[in-house]
Structures are given as structure tokens and as C-alpha cells.
Design a protein around this motif. Structure first.
Motif, mmCIF file in Angstrom:
data_model
loop_
_atom_site.group_PDB
_atom_site.id
_atom_site.type_symbol
_atom_site.label_atom_id
_atom_site.label_comp_id
_atom_site.label_asym_id
_atom_site.label_seq_id
_atom_site.Cartn_x
_atom_site.Cartn_y
_atom_site.Cartn_z
ATOM 1 N N ARG A 10 95.353 -4.088 136.932
ATOM 2 C CA ARG A 10 95.053 -4.667 135.616
ATOM 3 C C ARG A 10 95.835 -3.959 134.524
ATOM 4 O O ARG A 10 96.290 -4.591 133.576
ATOM 5 C CB ARG A 10 93.556 -4.562 135.324
ATOM 6 C CG ARG A 10 92.753 -5.577 136.104
ATOM 7 C CD ARG A 10 91.307 -5.556 135.706
ATOM 8 N NE ARG A 10 90.519 -6.304 136.682
ATOM 9 C CZ ARG A 10 89.204 -6.344 136.688
ATOM 10 N NH1 ARG A 10 88.530 -5.687 135.769
ATOM 11 N NH2 ARG A 10 88.563 -7.046 137.594
ATOM 12 N N MET A 33 87.322 -5.645 129.034
ATOM 13 C CA MET A 33 86.124 -6.408 128.681
ATOM 14 C C MET A 33 86.477 -7.867 128.431
ATOM 15 O O MET A 33 85.748 -8.784 128.812
ATOM 16 C CB MET A 33 85.469 -5.817 127.435
ATOM 17 C CG MET A 33 84.810 -4.498 127.692
ATOM 18 S SD MET A 33 83.886 -3.948 126.278
ATOM 19 C CE MET A 33 85.183 -3.307 125.231
ATOM 20 N N LYS A 55 84.357 -14.304 134.024
ATOM 21 C CA LYS A 55 83.983 -13.851 135.365
ATOM 22 C C LYS A 55 82.605 -13.206 135.310
ATOM 23 O O LYS A 55 82.132 -12.868 134.233
ATOM 24 C CB LYS A 55 84.992 -12.819 135.890
ATOM 25 C CG LYS A 55 86.408 -13.341 135.955
ATOM 26 C CD LYS A 55 87.385 -12.221 136.238
ATOM 27 C CE LYS A 55 88.814 -12.719 136.161
ATOM 28 N NZ LYS A 55 89.182 -13.205 134.802
ATOM 29 N N THR A 56 82.002 -12.992 136.493
ATOM 30 C CA THR A 56 80.761 -12.228 136.528
ATOM 31 C C THR A 56 81.118 -10.752 136.498
ATOM 32 O O THR A 56 81.970 -10.308 137.258
ATOM 33 C CB THR A 56 79.992 -12.531 137.823
ATOM 34 O OG1 THR A 56 79.900 -13.950 137.947
ATOM 35 C CG2 THR A 56 78.599 -11.947 137.777
ATOM 36 N N ARG A 57 80.467 -10.021 135.605
ATOM 37 C CA ARG A 57 80.753 -8.577 135.540
ATOM 38 C C ARG A 57 80.119 -7.868 136.731
ATOM 39 O O ARG A 57 78.968 -8.115 137.067
ATOM 40 C CB ARG A 57 80.229 -8.014 134.230
ATOM 41 C CG ARG A 57 81.045 -8.477 133.042
ATOM 42 C CD ARG A 57 80.612 -7.823 131.753
ATOM 43 N NE ARG A 57 81.628 -8.011 130.719
ATOM 44 C CZ ARG A 57 81.764 -9.115 130.003
ATOM 45 N NH1 ARG A 57 80.950 -10.127 130.191
ATOM 46 N NH2 ARG A 57 82.719 -9.224 129.103
ATOM 47 N N THR A 58 80.888 -6.974 137.356
ATOM 48 C CA THR A 58 80.422 -6.310 138.568
ATOM 49 C C THR A 58 80.346 -4.807 138.353
ATOM 50 O O THR A 58 80.649 -4.308 137.273
ATOM 51 C CB THR A 58 81.395 -6.552 139.732
ATOM 52 O OG1 THR A 58 82.619 -5.897 139.406
ATOM 53 C CG2 THR A 58 81.639 -8.030 139.939
ATOM 54 N N LEU A 59 79.972 -4.092 139.418
ATOM 55 C CA LEU A 59 79.954 -2.633 139.364
ATOM 56 C C LEU A 59 81.263 -2.056 139.904
ATOM 57 O O LEU A 59 81.309 -0.922 140.357
ATOM 58 C CB LEU A 59 78.759 -2.085 140.131
ATOM 59 C CG LEU A 59 77.419 -2.315 139.414
ATOM 60 C CD1 LEU A 59 76.251 -1.849 140.253
ATOM 61 C CD2 LEU A 59 77.399 -1.603 138.062
ATOM 62 N N LYS A 60 82.312 -2.870 139.842
ATOM 63 C CA LYS A 60 83.627 -2.338 140.192
ATOM 64 C C LYS A 60 84.296 -1.820 138.930
ATOM 65 O O LYS A 60 83.977 -2.247 137.822
ATOM 66 C CB LYS A 60 84.482 -3.452 140.805
ATOM 67 C CG LYS A 60 84.064 -3.777 142.219
ATOM 68 C CD LYS A 60 85.126 -4.639 142.882
ATOM 69 C CE LYS A 60 84.555 -5.323 144.106
ATOM 70 N NZ LYS A 60 84.724 -6.766 144.089
ATOM 71 N N SER A 61 85.224 -0.914 139.124
ATOM 72 C CA SER A 61 85.926 -0.303 138.004
ATOM 73 C C SER A 61 86.548 -1.380 137.109
ATOM 74 O O SER A 61 87.149 -2.333 137.587
ATOM 75 C CB SER A 61 87.007 0.626 138.558
ATOM 76 O OG SER A 61 87.415 1.488 137.549
ATOM 77 N N GLY A 62 86.371 -1.220 135.778
ATOM 78 C CA GLY A 62 86.873 -2.225 134.847
ATOM 79 C C GLY A 62 88.376 -2.168 134.665
ATOM 80 O O GLY A 62 89.041 -3.195 134.544
ATOM 81 N N GLU A 76 90.310 -0.457 127.805
ATOM 82 C CA GLU A 76 88.914 -0.818 128.052
ATOM 83 C C GLU A 76 88.549 -2.103 127.313
ATOM 84 O O GLU A 76 87.833 -2.960 127.837
ATOM 85 C CB GLU A 76 87.985 0.330 127.623
ATOM 86 C CG GLU A 76 88.008 1.502 128.597
ATOM 87 C CD GLU A 76 87.295 2.735 128.092
ATOM 88 O OE1 GLU A 76 86.964 3.599 128.906
ATOM 89 O OE2 GLU A 76 87.085 2.861 126.861
ATOM 90 N N ALA A 94 87.066 -9.895 131.561
ATOM 91 C CA ALA A 94 85.883 -10.313 132.319
ATOM 92 C C ALA A 94 85.167 -11.497 131.667
ATOM 93 O O ALA A 94 84.107 -11.906 132.118
ATOM 94 C CB ALA A 94 84.905 -9.137 132.447
ATOM 95 N N ARG A 95 85.772 -12.072 130.619
ATOM 96 C CA ARG A 95 85.088 -13.117 129.853
ATOM 97 C C ARG A 95 84.578 -14.268 130.719
ATOM 98 O O ARG A 95 83.428 -14.679 130.625
ATOM 99 C CB ARG A 95 86.000 -13.675 128.757
ATOM 100 C CG ARG A 95 85.312 -14.702 127.863
ATOM 101 C CD ARG A 95 86.207 -15.141 126.711
ATOM 102 N NE ARG A 95 87.493 -15.627 127.175
ATOM 103 C CZ ARG A 95 87.683 -16.817 127.699
ATOM 104 N NH1 ARG A 95 86.684 -17.652 127.803
ATOM 105 N NH2 ARG A 95 88.869 -17.174 128.125
#
Lengths: 323, 265
Positions: free
Chosen positions: B124, B106, B112-119, B102, B109-110
Motif C-alpha cells: 500500500r 483510512m 471495504k470492511t475494516r479488519t485487524l490486519k495492518s493498515g 495512515e 478502507a472506505r
């Protein structure tokens, strides 16, 4: 006895939504948010007034959740943009909401008797399914003579609560959800990974209070009224549910913890119901019982862990002595 | 030019007895791939320099330019799209109650735009495992371990990986080995050299350890009283020793370098 436990479980599942909201602010964001005492009533008030004005109950409940979201975001803005300490932001919003709730309802108490609610909407459809007759038949066979009037509320609330839980679980694992959790865990770190912690705090508190208000709107429809003082002590009940649940059911993962919080809310209602059956306790003692429950749930696990540790050490010393 | 600090000054508590000129008309240019080590005694302005670049401090005057974009007024969280950072405290760079995967998600995503897709996705996970293997700490087998359970050295190695694997324009290392025991510090120092080379990162590293400042990087700057008083690069830096550095400091400032930590380090 069975009936009072039954209704305790029923209301436990309704209050579980509030407890999930408190879990989001208190545990995930590490933000002890006292807005809850106000936003719970806001939900009840908006829901009740909307229904009285002819809004369909489901839509009225959605309005209630939106009002709670708004209240939460204002607390978040006070904290992040106004740089006001979290506790104080919540307290300020809580007392501000007291007046706002009175304005929404226009009087301290609004009755929903003879108004449509989500629950009696569902009951009509429910009766056609014949599940009540089946379940009550089972109960009568076990020898119970008094059976619940309807299972609709319980079953519907279990479904709603589980759906909200699953959405919460998923959300907390999304990219946004991870950043939200990190905001409560290590704000400096997540800021260095380009997350806007202010916005996350504001949105997080919004979601938290939306759940609280949703719960408030359902409690009003369940009880048949909204009252301006029905939110007093709500934050403590929420905390009690979270803490009891975590102590009883564990916190290994997010999914486990949200389930524990729901369980905690139900257990809390059952314990309070049972406690009030004790001869010398009165309804007014409920707050005292709540406070004691929270204290026990906080202290007991520590005592148990300390004793386990002590006996482990004793065993080690014993082994050494026996060698 | 990747980083251009133009005439940056910052004063704390101006007009009071505690007034401190933390940076005075500082200029610093970093080219792509530069690895600059920064030394100086306590209060020389090293941390302020880092904070002005990262955006946690805004300069009184002057500008900060990253890849020809003026970011002086950009908030810290926006600027961190371009800047990776490792802090001195091993606890500071990771989220302790969250798992290794996790934390990496995080960091992923530095920029990128954070989305509501699974992290954390399967794809990954495989990527994270691959990166973790380069640390040689066995962390690739502990993706679901909470980071709070890791040792300080492991956490700092993870922080370093998280700050670098998305290839930031600038990497800031703020005494990131100072809180570790000597063997862990050496491990992190070596890893730092490896990742900076692997991703060809433009790096600024503050250190109290002079030997480390000499061993790593192609440029070295020495700070004192909010100013850069010495700049060395290339072959000149290679030929440098601790004795020469101290002598140089004495020649410029006309005084002994006061910091025991710097000398002993």
C-alpha cells in the motif's frame, strides 16, 4: 529503602495496565472516561469473588477483564446512543458501578488470604527456576542485606505489561485501530470514510475498561483483598501516569507513547513511595501529592518550552545587535 | 443514473419564526461522469443539498437514490461507501495527529470492511507514494509526517486525493477551495479537474466562485431559496459568462443577485 522502591516498581507495573486503559480512552478516543473509578473495582470484585468460588485465578482474571469490557461498552452506549456528554456518561456509570460492585462482593471488603492467586500460582513454578537465588545473590554481593522475597511478581508483571503494550501498539495500526484513532482525532472525517464512529467509541471504551478491570483484578490478588472503595481517585492516578510518562519519555510515536505511559505508572509509584517517606507527610496526603504531580507534569513542560523559546529569541536579538 | 434526487424537501425549525425551507421539491439527476457545479447565494440551499446527498441530513420527504439503490434512510457512515467528500475547511478532511500514510490507509478502507490486519503495508505504501506523486507537492517523500504539520493547501490536496483515489460513485466538493489563498485555490482547482477526469468521477461541486463554476464541469445549476432555478449543460454552458449568468438570475428572480462574494468571485 530498596525494598519499598522494589515494591513500588512491582505495583507500578500492575497499575501500568490501568494507565494503558486510561491512555486509550483519554488520549486515543479523546474521551475523559470516569468509568475507571468503578470498573477498576469491578475487576477486583469479579476476580476476587470468582477465585473464592473456586475459579482458577487466570480464568477469574479473564472474567474480570470481560466485566470491565462490559462496563466500558455501557458508558459508550450512554454517550453515543443516549447522546449524553462523555464526562457525564462516565460519572453515571461510575456511581452505578459502586452499587453493582457491592452486589458482586455482597460486602464492602473481600479478603483473598489463603486463596490461590495468579501470583502464588506462578511462584511455585518460579522457585524451581532458581532465578530468585541468583538475583538476590547479585544484590547481596553489592552489599544489600535485605533482599526481595521473590522476583516472580515483578518479572511476570513486566512480561504481561509488555505483551499488552505490544498488542495495543499493533492494534492501533490495524485498519480498525486507525479508524479508532481517527474517531478521537477527527470524527467527522472518519465518518466520511464509512467508519461507524458509534461502534468504535463503544468498543474502544470497552477495551480501555477491560484493561482497567484487569489491573484491578491483579491489584486485588497482589494486595490480598478487594475493597469497594479501592477505585476512588483511580482515574486521576491513571491520568497522572499518562501525563507524567508523556512529559518524561515523549510521544513521538504510538509505541513510544505506550512505553512512556508504562514508565509514567512506575515513576508515579516511586515518587509517591518516596514522598510518603518524608517525615511530615501521611498516607492520607497521597491524593494531594497525586494532584500536585499531575499539575507539575502539565505545567513544567510548558514553562520549559517557553523559556527555551525566550532564550532563542534573546539570542537572535543579541546576534542582530552584535552585527 | 448514478444519483437521483426525487422530490426532496427539507424544512428547518418548522412552525417557528425561524422556519426555513432549505430545499423545496428538488429534483436532480446525475449520469455517470457528470461534473455539476452548483452556485447560488448564501442560504440558497447548496450546503443542504450536499448534506442530504451525503446523509448527514435526512430529507422530510423525497428520496435519494444512488446507483438504483434507495439510500434515503441509510446512515451517513454507510452511505459514505459510495460517496467521497471534500469539505470547505482544510482541517476537516484529514486526521491531524496521524501520519500521511495512515490517513491514506483510512481512506483506502472506505469501501471495504475494516479488519485487524495492518493498515499500512509495504504494498500500500508504494501505491500511496504513486498517488501522492500526482499531486506534485513532494508529499510522497513525507509519508511519515503528521498531517497536522502540513499547510492548508497541502492538507486540502491530500483530502482531495483521499476522497477520490478509491473511485467513489459520487464525489461531493463543498466549496473546497474557498478557504485557501488564490494560488493554492488554483492548484486545488486544477487538481480537481485532473482527478475527476482521471477516475471519470460523477461529481457535484458547490462553489462561490463563478469563474470556477464556469471553468469546471459539463453542467451547471444555480440555486435560490431552496430551489434549482437554472440548469445549463454542454455547449450552452461553454458559452456562458459571468455577465450572462447574473443577467439570467435577474431575469428569473426579477432582482439583483445580492451576494458580493458571488459577484466578486
Amino acid at each position: 529503602m530498596f525494598l519499598s522502591i522494589f515494591s513500588a516498581v512491582e505495583s507500578g507495573f500492575i497499575y501500568a495496565l490501568m494507565a494503558l486503559g486510561v491512555y486509550l480512552s483519554f488520549r486515543i478516543l479523546d474521551f475523559p472516561d470516569l468509568t475507571v473509578d468503578g470498573s477498576f473495582v469491578t475487576g477486583a470484585a469479579v476476580g476476587a469473588i470468582s477465585i473464592i468460588n473456586g475459579v482458577p485465578p487466570v480464568l477469574a482474571t479473564v472474567f474480570a477483564a470481560l466485566a470491565g469490557f462490559l462496563a466500558g461498552t455501557i458508558t459508550g452506549i450512554l454517550n453515543t446512543k443516549g447522546k449524553i456528554n462523555p464526562l457525564l456518561s462516565g460519572i453515571l456509570m461510575m456511581i452505578a458501578l459502586y452499587s453493582i460492585n457491592l452486589r458482586i462482593m455482597d460486602k464492602p471488603n473481600v479478603a483473598l488470604i489463603r486463596e490461590p492467586t495468579i501470583f502464588n500460582d506462578v511462584e511455585g513454578f518460579w522457585e524451581m527456576l532458581g532465578i530468585d537465588a541468583f538475583l538476590n545473590g547479585l544484590l547481596t554481593n553489592t552489599g544489600l542485606d535485605r533482599v526481595p522475597g521473590t522476583w516472580a511478581i515483578l518479572i511476570i508483571m513486566i512480561i504481561v505489561t509488555i505483551v499488552v503494550k505490544l498488542i495495543t501498539d499493533y492494534f492501533l495500526k490495524t485498519e480498525v485501530g486507525l479508524a479508532l484513532r481517527a474517531t478521537g482525532d477527527n470524527e467527522k472525517m472518519i465518518r466520511s470514510f464509512s467508519a461507524n464512529t458509534d461502534t468504535l467509541t463503544i468498543v474502544g471504551l470497552g477495551i480501555s475498561n477491560a484493561l482497567v478491570a484487569l489491573s484491578g483484578a491483579l491489584v486485588a490478588q497482589y494486595g490480598g483483598f478487594a475493597d469497594v472503595s479501592m477505585g476512588i481517585g483511580m482515574i486521576v492516578i491513571g491520568l497522572a501516569s499518562v501525563i507524567i510518562g508523556e512529559a518524561l519519555f515523549g510521544t513521538k510515536s504510538i509505541a513510544r507513547t505506550t512505553l512512556a505511559v508504562i514508565g509514567g505508572a512506575v515513576v508515579y509509584r516511586i515518587v509517591v513511595t518516596l514522598a510518603l517517606k518524608v517525615e511530615f507527610l501521611e498516607t492520607g496526603d497521597m491524593r494531594l501529592i497525586t494532584a500536585l504531580l499531575v499539575i507539575i507534569a502539565l505545567v513544567a513542560p510548558k514553562i520549559i518550552a517557553a523559556q527555551k523559546e525566550a532564550s532563542r529569541k534573546r539570542r537572535k536579538r543579541q546576534e542582530l545587535a552584535n552585527r | 443514473m448514478v444519483l437521483n434526487l426525487k422530490d426532496v424537501s427539507i424544512t428547518f425549525n418548522e412552525g417557528t419564526l425561524d422556519e426555513k425551507k432549505a430545499l423545496q421539491h428538488t429534483n436532480l439527476q446525475l449520469e455517470q461522469g457528470d461534473f455539476v457545479t452548483v452556485i447560488g447565494s448564501n442560504g440558497a440551499g447548496k450546503s443542504t443539498l450536499m448534506n442530504v446527498i451525503s446523509g448527514s441530513l435526512k430529507p422530510d420527504i423525497g428520496s435519494v437514490i444512488v446507483d438504483d439503490k434507495d439510500v434515503t434512510m441509510l446512515k451517513e457512515f454507510k452511505r459514505s461507501q459510495y460517496i467521497g467528500r471534500v469539505f470547505q475547511d482544510p482541517m476537516a478532511g484529514t486526521a491531524p495527529t496521524m501520519t500521511i500514510e495512515e490517513n491514506l490507509a483510512m481512506a483506502y478502507a472506505r469501501n471495504k470492511t475494516r479488519t485487524l490486519k495492518s493498515g499500512v503495508t509495504k504494498k500500500r505504501k508504494a501505491l500511496f507514494r504513486e498517488y501522492l506523486e500526482t499531486l506534485h507537492l513532494g508529499l510522497e517523500n513525507r509519508l511519515n509526517a503528521k498531517v497536522g504539520m502540513l499547510s492548508g493547501g497541502e492538507r486540502q490536496a491530500l483530502s482531495l486525493l483521499m476522497a477520490t483515489f478509491t473511485e467513489p460513485n459520487i464525489l461531493l466538493l463543498d466549496e473546497h477551495t474557498a478557504a485557501l489563498d488564490p494560488s493554492r485555490a488554483e492548484l486545488i482547482t486544477n487538481l480537481t479537474g485532473e482527478v475527476v477526469e482521471k477516475f471519470n468521477l460523477t461529481t457535484l461541486m458547490v462553489t462561490h466562485n463563478m469563474q470556477q463554476a464556469l471553468d469546471l464541469g459539463n453542467r451547471l445549476i444555480m440555486m435560490d431559496k431552496g430551489q434549482i432555478i437554472l440548469e445549463v449543460s454542454g455547449e450552452e454552458k461553454q458559452a456562458l459568462t459571468i455577465e450572462k449568468l447574473l443577467a439570467e438570475f435577474q431575469r428569473i428572480r426579477g432582482e439583483q443577485m445580492a451576494n458580493d462574494r458571488a459577484i466578486l468571485g
